[in-house]
Design a protein around this motif. Structure first.
Motif, short mmCIF file in Angstrom:
data_model
loop_
_atom_site.label_atom_id
_atom_site.label_comp_id
_atom_site.label_asym_id
_atom_site.label_seq_id
_atom_site.Cartn_x
_atom_site.Cartn_y
_atom_site.Cartn_z
N LYS A 62 -40.14 66.40 38.04
CA LYS A 62 -40.37 64.97 37.78
C LYS A 62 -39.45 64.10 38.65
O LYS A 62 -39.87 63.06 39.16
CB LYS A 62 -40.20 64.66 36.30
N GLU A 80 -48.02 70.09 39.61
CA GLU A 80 -49.25 69.50 40.17
C GLU A 80 -49.01 68.06 40.62
O GLU A 80 -49.47 67.66 41.69
CB GLU A 80 -50.38 69.56 39.14
N ASP A 81 -48.28 67.30 39.81
CA ASP A 81 -47.98 65.91 40.15
C ASP A 81 -47.13 65.84 41.42
O ASP A 81 -47.36 64.98 42.29
CB ASP A 81 -47.25 65.21 39.01
N GLU A 93 -39.00 71.50 34.84
CA GLU A 93 -39.90 70.35 34.66
C GLU A 93 -39.17 69.05 35.01
O GLU A 93 -39.72 68.18 35.69
CB GLU A 93 -40.41 70.31 33.21
N VAL A 130 -48.79 75.72 42.97
CA VAL A 130 -48.38 75.18 41.66
C VAL A 130 -47.45 76.18 40.98
O VAL A 130 -46.37 75.80 40.49
CB VAL A 130 -49.62 74.88 40.78
N ALA A 179 -46.86 74.21 30.02
CA ALA A 179 -47.91 73.26 30.42
C ALA A 179 -47.28 72.04 31.08
O ALA A 179 -47.80 71.51 32.07
CB ALA A 179 -48.75 72.86 29.21
N GLY A 180 -46.14 71.58 30.55
CA GLY A 180 -45.46 70.43 31.13
C GLY A 180 -44.94 70.72 32.53
O GLY A 180 -45.01 69.87 33.43
N GLN A 181 -44.42 71.92 32.71
CA GLN A 181 -43.91 72.32 34.03
C GLN A 181 -45.06 72.42 35.03
O GLN A 181 -44.94 71.98 36.17
CB GLN A 181 -43.20 73.67 33.88
N ARG A 182 -46.17 72.96 34.59
CA ARG A 182 -47.35 73.08 35.44
C ARG A 182 -47.84 71.69 35.87
O ARG A 182 -48.10 71.45 37.04
CB ARG A 182 -48.46 73.82 34.71
N LYS A 183 -47.94 70.79 34.90
CA LYS A 183 -48.39 69.42 35.19
C LYS A 183 -47.43 68.73 36.15
O LYS A 183 -47.85 68.05 37.10
CB LYS A 183 -48.51 68.63 33.89
N ALA A 184 -46.13 68.92 35.94
CA ALA A 184 -45.12 68.32 36.81
C ALA A 184 -45.24 68.87 38.23
O ALA A 184 -45.09 68.13 39.20
CB ALA A 184 -43.73 68.55 36.24
N THR A 223 -40.83 64.17 42.17
CA THR A 223 -42.02 63.32 42.24
C THR A 223 -41.61 61.85 42.30
O THR A 223 -42.14 61.09 43.11
CB THR A 223 -42.94 63.58 41.03
#
Length: 168
Positions: A110, A42-43, A106, A97, A35-40, A113
């Motif tokens: 980050k 997306e960010d 992840e 994504v 989930a953290g990798q996915r969010k990263a 980003t």
């Protein structure tokens, strides 16, 4: 009709390059992402203005193709509908994504980003579509300049081929 198919093929092949900066093979669906990798991921895609850049790139490519082939103007609405259906950000976001989440950790996502939020990173995002378009123009020019060489090589090879593809 042949030109329409070539235009569609060209657009289909070129558009994903506008957002996917990696050259890796298609990621395996078997590789789970956190989930953290996915969010990263997306960010990162949001920080790089991927949606805006993909839309602009598709618009530029279509306009360029229509400029080169004015007879294709009549099918512009159909081409736009096709591109919206299959190449729009909404249709490609999940795949992008997944691609980025599988290609980068992840932590790397980050870090990327964070870079794209710096002044140099923002400038890179702003300049990248122009640089990619200019790079494609350089490539097309180079190919056109040297096309006779390829045509000659093909003609010579075809002279040595017997009907059915066997070498004489």
């Amino acid at each position: 009709m042949k030109k329409l198919l070539l235009l569609a093929a060209g657009l289909a092949l070129a558009a994903p390059a506008a957002t996917a900066q990696t050259t890796a093979a298609t990621p395996s669906a078997a590789t789970p992402i956190s989930a953290g990798q996915r969010k990263a991921a997306e960010d990162l895609l949001a920080a790089t203005d991927s949606e805006k850049n993909l839309t602009a790139t598709i618009d530029r490519m279509l306009a360029s193709q229509l400029e080169q082939n004015p007879g294709m103007k009549v099918v512009e609405p159909e081409m736009r509908a096709y591109l919206t259906k299959y190449m729009s950000w909404q249709s490609m976001k999940e795949d992008m994504v997944q691609l980025y989440a599988r290609e980068f950790t992840e932590k790397e996502l980050k870090e990327l980003t964070k870079f794209y939020q710096t002044p140099t990173g923002r400038k890179t995002i702003t300049k990248m579509p122009q640089l990619m378009a200019a790079g494609m123009e350089i490539g097309q020019k180079r190919m056109q300049e040297h096309l006779p060489e390829l045509q000659q090589a093909i003609a010579e090879k075809m002279k040595t081929q017997a009907p059915g593809g066997e070498v004489k």
